[in-house]
Design a protein around this motif. Sequence first.
Motif, short mmCIF file in Angstrom:
data_model
loop_
_atom_site.label_atom_id
_atom_site.label_comp_id
_atom_site.label_asym_id
_atom_site.label_seq_id
_atom_site.Cartn_x
_atom_site.Cartn_y
_atom_site.Cartn_z
N PRO A 87 37.64 -4.02 -18.41
CA PRO A 87 38.72 -3.17 -17.77
C PRO A 87 39.64 -2.56 -18.91
N ALA A 88 39.90 -1.34 -18.86
CA ALA A 88 40.67 -0.62 -20.10
C ALA A 88 41.75 -1.45 -20.29
N VAL A 89 42.37 -1.49 -21.49
CA VAL A 89 43.69 -1.80 -22.04
C VAL A 89 44.39 -0.57 -22.87
N LEU A 90 45.78 -0.68 -22.84
CA LEU A 90 46.51 0.29 -23.89
C LEU A 90 46.03 1.78 -23.32
N GLY A 91 46.09 2.05 -21.83
CA GLY A 91 45.80 3.02 -21.16
C GLY A 91 46.83 4.29 -21.14
N ALA A 92 48.23 3.76 -21.44
CA ALA A 92 49.29 4.81 -21.48
C ALA A 92 50.44 4.10 -22.56
N PRO A 93 51.25 5.06 -22.73
CA PRO A 93 52.37 4.93 -23.60
C PRO A 93 53.30 3.70 -22.80
N GLY A 94 53.69 2.73 -23.74
CA GLY A 94 54.52 1.58 -23.29
C GLY A 94 53.56 0.49 -22.91
N THR A 95 52.35 0.52 -22.98
CA THR A 95 51.56 -0.85 -22.75
C THR A 95 50.97 -1.54 -24.04
N THR A 96 50.88 -2.83 -24.02
CA THR A 96 50.67 -3.55 -25.16
C THR A 96 49.32 -4.43 -25.02
N ALA A 97 48.77 -4.98 -26.03
CA ALA A 97 47.72 -5.85 -25.90
C ALA A 97 47.48 -6.85 -26.99
N SER A 98 47.00 -7.90 -26.81
CA SER A 98 46.57 -8.74 -27.77
C SER A 98 44.97 -9.00 -27.94
N PHE A 99 44.50 -8.76 -29.05
CA PHE A 99 42.94 -9.31 -29.32
C PHE A 99 42.85 -10.25 -30.18
N SER A 100 42.06 -11.12 -30.06
CA SER A 100 41.50 -12.21 -30.89
C SER A 100 40.04 -12.84 -30.89
N PHE A 101 39.59 -13.31 -31.97
CA PHE A 101 38.30 -13.96 -31.80
C PHE A 101 38.18 -14.69 -32.92
N THR A 102 37.08 -15.73 -32.94
CA THR A 102 36.77 -16.43 -34.11
C THR A 102 35.41 -15.63 -34.73
N LEU A 103 35.54 -16.05 -36.06
CA LEU A 103 34.39 -15.32 -36.78
C LEU A 103 34.20 -16.13 -38.02
N SER A 104 32.60 -16.29 -38.32
CA SER A 104 32.33 -17.11 -39.53
C SER A 104 31.04 -16.20 -40.16
N ILE A 105 31.34 -15.90 -41.56
CA ILE A 105 30.25 -15.39 -42.17
C ILE A 105 29.53 -16.28 -43.01
N ALA A 106 27.98 -16.35 -42.60
CA ALA A 106 27.30 -17.27 -43.42
C ALA A 106 27.33 -17.22 -44.83
N ALA A 107 27.24 -15.85 -45.43
CA ALA A 107 27.09 -15.69 -46.76
C ALA A 107 27.87 -14.50 -47.22
N ALA A 108 28.31 -14.34 -48.43
CA ALA A 108 29.04 -13.18 -48.81
C ALA A 108 28.17 -12.40 -49.95
N ASN A 109 28.56 -11.03 -49.80
CA ASN A 109 28.06 -10.13 -50.89
C ASN A 109 26.46 -9.98 -50.38
N THR A 110 26.06 -10.01 -49.26
CA THR A 110 24.61 -9.87 -48.86
C THR A 110 24.47 -8.28 -48.72
N SER A 111 23.28 -7.98 -48.01
CA SER A 111 23.24 -6.56 -48.01
C SER A 111 23.57 -6.13 -46.39
N GLU A 112 24.15 -7.18 -45.63
CA GLU A 112 24.30 -7.07 -44.24
C GLU A 112 25.48 -6.04 -44.08
N GLY A 113 26.69 -6.74 -43.63
CA GLY A 113 27.81 -5.84 -43.16
C GLY A 113 27.93 -5.97 -41.87
N TYR A 114 29.20 -6.36 -41.48
CA TYR A 114 29.12 -6.57 -39.89
C TYR A 114 30.44 -5.91 -39.40
N GLU A 115 30.49 -5.31 -38.19
CA GLU A 115 31.23 -4.40 -37.54
C GLU A 115 31.76 -4.89 -36.12
#
Length: 271
Positions: A87-115
Amino acid sequence: MRSTPSPRFASFTRSSRLLIAGAFASLVLANPSAHADGLIELFPYPNGNLTTGSGGAWQSWGGGGDATVVNGAARFEDTTDVIRPFPAVLGAPGTTASFSFTLSIAAANTSEGYEIAFEPSSAPFGFGNTNYGSGFALGFDYLDAPAGMSSIQVAEGSGVFSTSNAGNNIVQVGNMTTGVPHTISMTLARSATTTAYSLFLDNTLLRSSTFVINDARAINSMEIDQAGAAGSPAGSALIDDIRIVPEPGSCALLASGVAAFLNIRRRRDNS
């Protein structure tokens, strides 16, 4: 006929009412299912393909590859490109929302890249029905970073990440330790002209800025993909505990729930 309670009992009843109301308030704030809108995703699915295990809640974006559920988290790598509408958030002026998640990257400087992108989108999911220009995306390990670290970038309503980042308003804002779960969180507030955000890594502010939402669908989906070069054997990321909460909605739910409970108790006590 109902007898009138003694003053002592009446006092106990009022105290109990307040205690229960407080407990109810705590339950609403702590229980993800109490939030009517947004998204609470804890990946409580069987190990295996995410799209299948989630019963279609997660879907392929543009024919991209699946993610994998691993013990209550989602692993994405190589060809992964999946999306989940909400369900959509931030649908009109005056609305607010919070986003959060946990993330772990297995190895740095690989050819992957995560979005991880939050965007207006609709089925069938693909470029034609996704408006990155009204979205907000985070990229991890796209650019070179110090050894043993993974870089964090922000794309502010500018399009998709690419290995060249050509033409995109992408800002590198920090790094995080590889192999360690980190908490990424954002607070967003939409005004008449822009949407302001603050981005945090483990409760430390990384960046505050703005972007523009000009799509009537507002932010109604979350896309997880690996959009770097060809997959690296060492490269993968784990995401878990995704929470997208429209703040006014949760506060209204809390207030109305407590008020309804107290009103019911009051009518019963006066009957």
